[in-house]
Write a protein that holds these residues in place. Structure first.
Motif, short mmCIF file in Angstrom:
data_model
loop_
_atom_site.label_atom_id
_atom_site.label_comp_id
_atom_site.label_asym_id
_atom_site.label_seq_id
_atom_site.Cartn_x
_atom_site.Cartn_y
_atom_site.Cartn_z
N HIS A 4 -19.65 -26.67 -6.13
CA HIS A 4 -20.35 -25.83 -6.19
C HIS A 4 -21.03 -25.20 -5.00
CE1 HIS A 4 -22.79 -23.08 -8.77
NE2 HIS A 4 -23.95 -23.23 -8.19
N ASP A 5 -21.40 -26.05 -4.18
CA ASP A 5 -21.99 -25.20 -2.73
C ASP A 5 -20.92 -24.91 -1.93
OD1 ASP A 5 -24.53 -26.29 -3.41
OD2 ASP A 5 -24.57 -28.04 -2.35
N TYR A 6 -19.68 -25.55 -2.01
CA TYR A 6 -18.47 -24.96 -1.21
C TYR A 6 -18.17 -23.65 -1.53
CZ TYR A 6 -14.16 -24.79 1.21
OH TYR A 6 -12.91 -24.47 1.66
N ASP A 7 -18.07 -23.46 -3.09
CA ASP A 7 -17.95 -21.99 -3.54
C ASP A 7 -18.69 -21.03 -3.39
OD1 ASP A 7 -16.06 -20.72 -5.25
OD2 ASP A 7 -17.95 -20.61 -6.69
N PHE A 8 -20.19 -21.47 -3.14
CA PHE A 8 -21.13 -20.44 -2.66
C PHE A 8 -20.74 -20.19 -1.10
CE2 PHE A 8 -25.17 -19.43 -0.65
CZ PHE A 8 -25.77 -18.53 -1.43
N LEU A 9 -20.64 -21.06 -0.48
CA LEU A 9 -20.41 -20.54 0.96
C LEU A 9 -19.27 -20.01 1.11
CD1 LEU A 9 -21.48 -24.02 2.40
CD2 LEU A 9 -22.66 -22.01 3.07
N CYS A 10 -18.18 -20.28 0.55
CA CYS A 10 -16.66 -19.25 0.63
C CYS A 10 -17.10 -17.88 -0.02
CB CYS A 10 -15.91 -19.94 -0.52
SG CYS A 10 -15.08 -21.60 0.21
N LYS A 11 -17.71 -17.60 -0.85
CA LYS A 11 -18.31 -16.35 -1.57
C LYS A 11 -19.17 -15.76 -0.30
CE LYS A 11 -17.52 -16.83 -6.21
NZ LYS A 11 -18.41 -17.51 -7.49
N ARG A 16 -19.54 -11.47 3.80
CA ARG A 16 -20.10 -11.00 4.85
C ARG A 16 -19.18 -10.85 6.15
NH1 ARG A 16 -25.87 -11.56 6.20
NH2 ARG A 16 -26.90 -11.72 4.06
N SER A 17 -18.32 -11.58 6.01
CA SER A 17 -17.21 -11.12 7.33
C SER A 17 -16.00 -11.19 6.97
CB SER A 17 -17.29 -12.69 8.07
OG SER A 17 -16.77 -13.91 7.48
N GLY A 18 -15.39 -11.37 5.68
CA GLY A 18 -14.05 -11.17 5.38
C GLY A 18 -13.17 -12.54 5.46
N LEU A 19 -13.84 -13.53 5.94
CA LEU A 19 -13.45 -15.06 6.00
C LEU A 19 -13.04 -15.51 4.92
CD1 LEU A 19 -12.60 -17.31 8.31
CD2 LEU A 19 -15.07 -17.98 7.83
N ALA A 20 -11.78 -15.83 5.02
CA ALA A 20 -11.25 -16.45 3.21
C ALA A 20 -10.86 -17.88 3.80
CB ALA A 20 -9.71 -15.51 3.00
N LEU A 21 -11.63 -18.80 3.25
CA LEU A 21 -11.51 -20.20 3.06
C LEU A 21 -10.66 -20.79 2.08
CD1 LEU A 21 -14.90 -21.36 4.36
CD2 LEU A 21 -12.62 -21.28 5.80
N ALA A 22 -9.60 -21.45 2.38
CA ALA A 22 -8.90 -22.08 1.40
C ALA A 22 -9.68 -23.09 0.67
CB ALA A 22 -7.38 -22.73 2.02
N GLY A 23 -9.21 -23.74 -0.34
CA GLY A 23 -9.86 -24.87 -1.23
C GLY A 23 -10.11 -26.11 -0.38
N ASP A 24 -9.24 -26.27 0.69
CA ASP A 24 -9.24 -27.62 1.21
C ASP A 24 -10.06 -27.55 2.51
OD1 ASP A 24 -7.65 -26.08 2.57
OD2 ASP A 24 -6.11 -27.55 2.67
N LYS A 25 -10.84 -26.52 2.89
CA LYS A 25 -11.39 -26.51 4.20
C LYS A 25 -13.00 -26.91 4.25
CE LYS A 25 -8.11 -24.35 6.17
NZ LYS A 25 -7.29 -24.97 7.24
N GLN A 26 -13.44 -27.97 3.27
CA GLN A 26 -14.71 -28.43 3.40
C GLN A 26 -14.91 -29.23 4.67
OE1 GLN A 26 -12.60 -28.76 0.80
NE2 GLN A 26 -13.63 -28.75 -1.29
N TYR A 27 -13.90 -29.94 5.43
CA TYR A 27 -14.14 -30.69 6.48
C TYR A 27 -14.52 -29.61 7.58
CZ TYR A 27 -9.80 -28.82 8.24
OH TYR A 27 -8.95 -27.93 8.87
N LEU A 28 -14.02 -28.53 7.59
CA LEU A 28 -14.27 -27.41 8.47
C LEU A 28 -15.69 -26.84 8.33
CD1 LEU A 28 -13.07 -25.71 10.90
CD2 LEU A 28 -12.49 -23.92 9.13
N VAL A 29 -16.11 -26.70 7.04
CA VAL A 29 -17.45 -25.97 6.95
C VAL A 29 -18.42 -27.14 7.34
CG1 VAL A 29 -18.97 -25.46 5.03
CG2 VAL A 29 -16.54 -24.52 4.83
N GLU A 30 -17.96 -28.43 6.79
CA GLU A 30 -19.25 -29.65 7.30
C GLU A 30 -19.20 -29.69 8.82
OE1 GLU A 30 -17.83 -33.01 5.14
OE2 GLU A 30 -18.48 -32.09 3.30
N SER A 31 -18.08 -29.67 9.46
CA SER A 31 -18.04 -29.73 10.98
C SER A 31 -19.01 -28.85 11.61
CB SER A 31 -16.85 -30.09 11.53
OG SER A 31 -16.20 -28.92 11.48
N ARG A 32 -18.67 -27.64 11.14
CA ARG A 32 -19.51 -26.33 11.79
C ARG A 32 -20.82 -26.13 11.14
NH1 ARG A 32 -15.55 -22.17 13.12
NH2 ARG A 32 -13.66 -23.25 14.11
N LEU A 33 -21.19 -26.46 10.10
CA LEU A 33 -22.51 -26.11 9.56
C LEU A 33 -23.49 -27.42 9.59
CD1 LEU A 33 -21.64 -23.82 6.84
CD2 LEU A 33 -21.91 -23.07 9.12
#
Lengths: 294, 121
Positions: A4-11, A16-33
């Motif tokens: 649910h949180d990942y979905d919120f961040l993707c939206k 805000r930026s057009g950045l389209a994250l695939a469904g398997d990029k949780q690791y990327l979000v965690e490492s950056r955020l």
């Protein structure tokens, strides 16, 4: 991170930026955020999302900046700069001879290496453009990277990736362990923050648009939208340069690939106008190397 | 396969450089100082030289000047790789015939970029 949180961040990122994250990029979000959350005194990504849901706009901006890639280096990928020197500039010097004015836009200028690489090449051809007015505009979503671009101050690592040593010595000054690009080169580039999702029609028209390694982060719909609006700010005789992994094919008919010039596109002409092949044939032949310093 | 002579008095640097350059398909030979390197070049010239500046017996600058005086010695591409990271040293190196200049510390990306720049890759 919960789905649910990942979905919120993707939206949020898409909006805000057009950045389209695939469904398997949780690791990327965690490492950056996670580092961003810790810096802000927020215990977890769940808490970060909760704060974002409270419409913390400043935090949302920081999240977008943390997630957008800002890697850049001088003369990155080399070929676009060969095109600039050997194809684009000879063509523009012909087509703009009456006005003697050329406008260039680096739409994802990041920390400035791309616009400064173009400015350096212009300096190297100064005899041909002595009485020309050439503007370079650099824009980026992230204001922090633009601050760095404006300062023109780079680490030893940054100046060694792509920048020939002769050009380093010629155009940079050493300040301690850093290298600063000369004031004359810095003065050739204007910077301003810009989100490519927002209206940019007021900036144009441009004779050349560099928009490299941006579209790859967008979904199909956003790519079509941005390319369509780029076409409207690109002069009929102008050019668009995309990244090596990007294309207009299948996305828009407003630009056509320039034959035998990978990554280079020109606005599609009406049927009555000279074809691309004729325009390219009128351009200068391509020498083999980037900067004739060897 | 192109050949590269790695000249550095540090065995660690030679090992790191060897690993990077072998990954770029170079055949590597090594020398610990300029004199050893010059003796190797007198027997057979490499395609490239990755060259430290400060070394015992003969430094990189003296080696470069001697190399360029050898028959065919203008052919090898010479890339300095040194902690001498100031404009004066860079200018001296270029004047003596260096083709590129890497300021230590370095990584694979920098070596690859510089070798690409001088047409070795």
């Amino acid at each position: 991170m919960s789905p649910h949180d990942y979905d919120f961040l993707c939206k949020l990122l898409k909006q805000r930026s057009g950045l389209a994250l695939a469904g398997d990029k949780q690791y990327l979000v965690e490492s950056r955020l996670l580092p961003l959350a810790r810096k802000a005194g927020i215990a977890s990504l769940a808490d970060l999302v909760a704060k974002l849901k409270e419409r913390d706009d400043r935090l949302a901006v920081e999240v977008v900046h943390a997630m957008t890639t800002n890697e850049s280096f001088f003369f990155r990928d080399k070929i676009p700069f060969d095109h600039f020197r050997d194809t684009i500039m000879p063509a523009l010097l012909q087509s703009r001879a009456a006005e003697r004015r050329i406008r260039i836009w680096c739409a994802a200028a990041s920390t400035g290496q791309e616009p400064y690489s173009l400015a350096i090449l212009l300096k190297e051809m100064k005899d041909k453009i002595a009485d020309w007015r050439i503007e370079i505009l650099g824009t980026d979503l992230a204001t922090a990277v633009l601050d760095k671009a404006k300062a023109g101050l780079y680490t030893q690592f940054e100046v060694q990736r792509g920048l020939p040593i002769q050009l380093l010595v010629k155009y940079f000054a050493q300040i301690g362990e850093m290298w600063q690009i000369g004031a004359d080169i810095r003065g050739m580039v204007q910077y301003r923050p810009l989100n490519l999702l927002s209206d940019f029609s007021y900036l144009g028209p441009f004779d050349l648009v560099f928009c490299r390694n941006v579209l790859i982060y967008f979904d199909q719909e956003t790519k079509v939208d941005v390319l369509g609006r780029l076409a409207r700010v690109t002069a009929p005789h102008g050019f668009l340069v995309l990244g090596a992994a990007e294309t207009v094919v299948g996305l828009t008919d407003a630009f056509k690939p320039v034959p035998e010039r990978r990554g280079l596109y020109a606005p599609a002409m009406p049927a009555s106008a000279p074809g691309l092949a004729a325009r390219v044939a009128a351009m200068a032949p391509r020498p083999a190397t980037l900067v004739g310093a060897k | 396969m192109k050949t590269c002579l790695v000249v550095d008095d540090s065995s660690v640097i030679r090992k790191v450089a060897r690993r990077i350059l072998e990954g770029l398909d170079f055949q590597i030979t090594e020398a610990e100082d300029g004199q050893q390197a010059l003796a190797q070049c007198q027997r057979q010239l490499p395609d490239a030289v990755l060259l430290d500046w400060n070394m015992p017996v003969m430094d990189g600058y003296e080696f470069l000047k001697a190399l360029r005086r050898l028959p065919g010695g203008d052919a090898p591409k010479v890339v300095f790789c040194t902690t001498e990271n100031d404009v004066v040293h860079i200018a001296r190196a270029l004047h003596a015939g260096a083709n590129e200049y890497i300021m230590k510390p370095f990584d694979k990306d920098i070596v690859e970029a510089k070798f690409h720049e001088v047409g070795l890759i």
